[in-house]
Motif scaffolding. Sequence first.
Motif, PDB file in Angstrom:
ATOM      1  N   CYS A  47       4.827  10.823  -6.397  1.00  0.00           N
ATOM      2  CA  CYS A  47       3.528  11.226  -5.848  1.00  0.00           C
ATOM      3  C   CYS A  47       3.469  11.012  -4.339  1.00  0.00           C
ATOM      4  O   CYS A  47       2.510  11.427  -3.693  1.00  0.00           O
ATOM      5  CB  CYS A  47       2.402  10.455  -6.523  1.00  0.00           C
ATOM      6  SG  CYS A  47       2.433   8.671  -6.192  1.00  0.00           S
ATOM      7  N   ARG A  48       4.472  10.352  -3.762  1.00  0.00           N
ATOM      8  CA  ARG A  48       4.448   9.985  -2.347  1.00  0.00           C
ATOM      9  C   ARG A  48       5.220  11.021  -1.531  1.00  0.00           C
ATOM     10  O   ARG A  48       6.279  10.743  -0.981  1.00  0.00           O
ATOM     11  CB  ARG A  48       5.055   8.598  -2.178  1.00  0.00           C
ATOM     12  CG  ARG A  48       4.389   7.515  -3.012  1.00  0.00           C
ATOM     13  CD  ARG A  48       5.252   6.275  -3.157  1.00  0.00           C
ATOM     14  NE  ARG A  48       6.513   6.566  -3.833  1.00  0.00           N
ATOM     15  CZ  ARG A  48       7.463   5.661  -4.046  1.00  0.00           C
ATOM     16  NH1 ARG A  48       7.285   4.410  -3.673  1.00  0.00           N
ATOM     17  NH2 ARG A  48       8.592   6.009  -4.661  1.00  0.00           N
ATOM     18  N   GLN A  49       4.658  12.238  -1.473  1.00  0.00           N
ATOM     19  CA  GLN A  49       5.392  13.310  -0.807  1.00  0.00           C
ATOM     20  C   GLN A  49       5.491  13.125   0.700  1.00  0.00           C
ATOM     21  O   GLN A  49       6.222  13.855   1.370  1.00  0.00           O
ATOM     22  CB  GLN A  49       4.775  14.674  -1.137  1.00  0.00           C
ATOM     23  CG  GLN A  49       3.334  14.829  -0.715  1.00  0.00           C
ATOM     24  CD  GLN A  49       2.845  16.267  -0.879  1.00  0.00           C
ATOM     25  OE1 GLN A  49       3.610  17.217  -0.859  1.00  0.00           O
ATOM     26  NE2 GLN A  49       1.547  16.419  -1.044  1.00  0.00           N
ATOM     27  N   ASP A  50       4.769  12.143   1.258  1.00  0.00           N
ATOM     28  CA  ASP A  50       4.883  11.836   2.682  1.00  0.00           C
ATOM     29  C   ASP A  50       6.062  10.915   2.980  1.00  0.00           C
ATOM     30  O   ASP A  50       6.311  10.559   4.133  1.00  0.00           O
ATOM     31  CB  ASP A  50       3.588  11.209   3.213  1.00  0.00           C
ATOM     32  CG  ASP A  50       3.141  10.005   2.390  1.00  0.00           C
ATOM     33  OD1 ASP A  50       3.918   9.550   1.517  1.00  0.00           O
ATOM     34  OD2 ASP A  50       2.021   9.521   2.608  1.00  0.00           O
ATOM     35  N   GLY A  51       6.790  10.498   1.937  1.00  0.00           N
ATOM     36  CA  GLY A  51       7.944   9.637   2.143  1.00  0.00           C
ATOM     37  C   GLY A  51       7.633   8.158   2.086  1.00  0.00           C
ATOM     38  O   GLY A  51       8.485   7.327   2.390  1.00  0.00           O
ATOM     39  N   SER A  52       6.436   7.793   1.689  1.00  0.00           N
ATOM     40  CA  SER A  52       6.027   6.388   1.640  1.00  0.00           C
ATOM     41  C   SER A  52       6.875   5.586   0.656  1.00  0.00           C
ATOM     42  O   SER A  52       7.334   6.101  -0.363  1.00  0.00           O
ATOM     43  CB  SER A  52       4.552   6.304   1.233  1.00  0.00           C
ATOM     44  OG  SER A  52       4.193   4.989   0.901  1.00  0.00           O
ATOM     45  N   ASN A  53       7.055   4.308   0.971  1.00  0.00           N
ATOM     46  CA  ASN A  53       7.771   3.392   0.081  1.00  0.00           C
ATOM     47  C   ASN A  53       6.817   2.479  -0.684  1.00  0.00           C
ATOM     48  O   ASN A  53       7.256   1.513  -1.317  1.00  0.00           O
ATOM     49  CB  ASN A  53       8.758   2.543   0.891  1.00  0.00           C
ATOM     50  CG  ASN A  53       9.932   3.364   1.389  1.00  0.00           C
ATOM     51  OD1 ASN A  53      10.535   4.115   0.628  1.00  0.00           O
ATOM     52  ND2 ASN A  53      10.242   3.257   2.665  1.00  0.00           N
ATOM     53  N   LEU A  54       5.547   2.769  -0.620  1.00  0.00           N
ATOM     54  CA  LEU A  54       4.543   1.952  -1.301  1.00  0.00           C
ATOM     55  C   LEU A  54       4.753   1.994  -2.806  1.00  0.00           C
ATOM     56  O   LEU A  54       4.978   3.059  -3.385  1.00  0.00           O
ATOM     57  CB  LEU A  54       3.146   2.485  -0.954  1.00  0.00           C
ATOM     58  CG  LEU A  54       1.944   1.657  -1.394  1.00  0.00           C
ATOM     59  CD1 LEU A  54       1.875   0.366  -0.598  1.00  0.00           C
ATOM     60  CD2 LEU A  54       0.668   2.462  -1.210  1.00  0.00           C
ATOM     61  N   THR A  55       4.685   0.841  -3.453  1.00  0.00           N
ATOM     62  CA  THR A  55       4.840   0.777  -4.907  1.00  0.00           C
ATOM     63  C   THR A  55       3.499   0.434  -5.563  1.00  0.00           C
ATOM     64  O   THR A  55       2.509   0.177  -4.882  1.00  0.00           O
ATOM     65  CB  THR A  55       5.879  -0.292  -5.299  1.00  0.00           C
ATOM     66  OG1 THR A  55       5.352  -1.596  -4.985  1.00  0.00           O
ATOM     67  CG2 THR A  55       7.195  -0.083  -4.557  1.00  0.00           C
ATOM     68  N   ASN A  56       3.500   0.413  -6.894  1.00  0.00           N
ATOM     69  CA  ASN A  56       2.262   0.087  -7.619  1.00  0.00           C
ATOM     70  C   ASN A  56       2.347  -1.269  -8.317  1.00  0.00           C
ATOM     71  O   ASN A  56       1.613  -1.533  -9.265  1.00  0.00           O
ATOM     72  CB  ASN A  56       1.933   1.187  -8.625  1.00  0.00           C
ATOM     73  CG  ASN A  56       2.943   1.254  -9.763  1.00  0.00           C
ATOM     74  OD1 ASN A  56       4.050   0.721  -9.655  1.00  0.00           O
ATOM     75  ND2 ASN A  56       2.574   1.917 -10.845  1.00  0.00           N
TER      76      ASN A  56
END
Length: 671
Positions: free
Chosen positions: A338-347
Amino acid sequence: MPTLKVNGQEITVEPGMTVLQACEQAGAEIPRYCYHERLSIAGNCRMCLVEVSPGPPKPQASCALPAADKMEIKTDTPMVKKAREGVMEFLLINHPLDCPICDQGGECDLQDQAVAYGKGYSRYKEEKRSVKEKYMGPLIKTFMNRCIHCTRCIRFSTEIAGVEELGATGRSEHMEIGTYIEKAITSELSGNLVDICPVGALTSKPYAFKARPWELKNTESIDVMDAVGSNILVGARGNEVMRILPLLHEDINEEWIADKTRHACDGLKNQRLDKPMIKENGRFRTASWDEAYQVIAKKISGLKGEEIAAIAGDQADLEAMFALKNLTAELKSPNVECRQDGSNLTNESRAAYIFNTTIAGIEKADVCLLVGTNPRLEAPIINARIRKRYLQGGLKIASVGERMDLTYPVSDLGNHPEILNEIVSGKHAFAKILKAAKNPMVIVGNAVTVREDGLAILNIIKKICDSFNATYNLLHNAASRVGALDIGFLPGTGKNLLHNMNGIKLVYLLGADEFDMEKLGDTFVIYQGTHGDKGAHRADVILPGSAYTEKNATYVNTEGRPQRARLAVFPPGMAKEDWKIIQELSEHLGKKSPYENIKQIRAAIAKLAPHLGKIDAIEKAEWQDFGSAGNLTNEPFASPIENFYMTDPISRASKTMAECSAVIEKAKEAA
């Protein structure tokens, strides 16, 4: 607390309330033009006159008169009636009375109050004044002959929007309201000027002469142009969305919406995908749904699960993402993103990816630290809320990032991530301010998570929050992101799928347009979406989906609040609701879904994440560790939004947004 009487009814009011507010608390209707609950008091229209005792033997302007103990107020005496009739008569002396051609007709305060409180005739036969129309940009059409000098527009632009570009020149009947140097208003909230104008002096230029309010079917829904989740009212005639207005929600957008939310709706009918398409020999041809499904089924049949991937776009709804995640699981593919901006954020920690303070909670903060974010472009409604808190006094705001005009004073701490280390160690002067604060908050831009050192920065910010008892907030700019993270729409490895597409032979794009399509290489691409944008151009098969105004869907805003968008118009042509397309495709693949309708999907989502079943409620996230230790780079912070007016397929297809982009961005550069 003052105790007083309104028309003989005894009530107790809060200290500091005005007589007008006291009357409304007692259920007495008070007409007004200049008074607005969210603006400073002007007291210049005199329509709110009431009789007060003890006091002078003449009507008093209730909007500017403080309610006092033992005061007796009368709102329906002959003196009050005569005074209001006189005010109405004066207001209509110069009014052009062009209601039949006025866009405000049918929802005009002047019309309504003239009927309720006016005489019904005028004794004045003199020629009416004529006022030159003013240029205020591509969104606002002016008819200044109708202006009654209530000054609501001036107060809104100065106080709420924070853009001091409107003012009054001249006096008495020679007074005129306009921009100081005949230029476009550069606020991202300028469309709200039309809503607060009580007459037809300011109207919507894109909507001019298009429809009457009684012709429209209004549907309550949710905006998806950013992650705020503003509540909106979608006005449609037939199967066309004619306009979008704000819907009151005190905890989110109050009664305002951003210009993109309001005016990008003309993009809903431009460049639409309304038939399934298949690419053959480099060119698209239309096809039936069955044929498109068969082509996809044939392509998938020879692939292993790890060779298949799905990417969700910024406006994908929760039900569609859940259905797509189930389908990929049936195909034994762990590759969902879902992170098409390249983010490395996890849940792993929900507190790490939501706005924990809540939007309404901003008003309780006394210190605000912005890190790598420009809320004026990423979330104008949240920026307006920060400005509201600033105007109340006692809020100190600082920024680590780019220099920017946020419509309120901001202490620029620099544009280097190393400053955060200085703050957490106590060496930086701002550390003392944080330490002395009672309710500090930190707002982090989503662009921080895209950086190579993004997780290291989040780790430092976590330490800042722990050290100074500050509330952490992540400001998203994608409407789908929080919901996607909540249901785990992430690859099995946790690493962003777009960083390495090796081995992927088929990609399913669910409205995903905001990334470099070159990363897909020669992958077979299925694009399910609404517009002929980047993803559709790259696709091998196109499945026409439905926009946010064309489906019943759930979105989770940046503060983690689930909300429901509702179908206002039907999708065009052969287009369908997104979850239905995925369900039908599942059947063609021999992977029939256990969910037959949207209610069953929502029940399954609520079982997976119970808080997603609590509509319009926020569940506090558990404060856990997030981020990871690492080295910081020398790269300065940069805003993810280059052009506020064109950030998604709908706004890029909007002629109004194209005009705003050309005119208003140029005006900002000139300023």
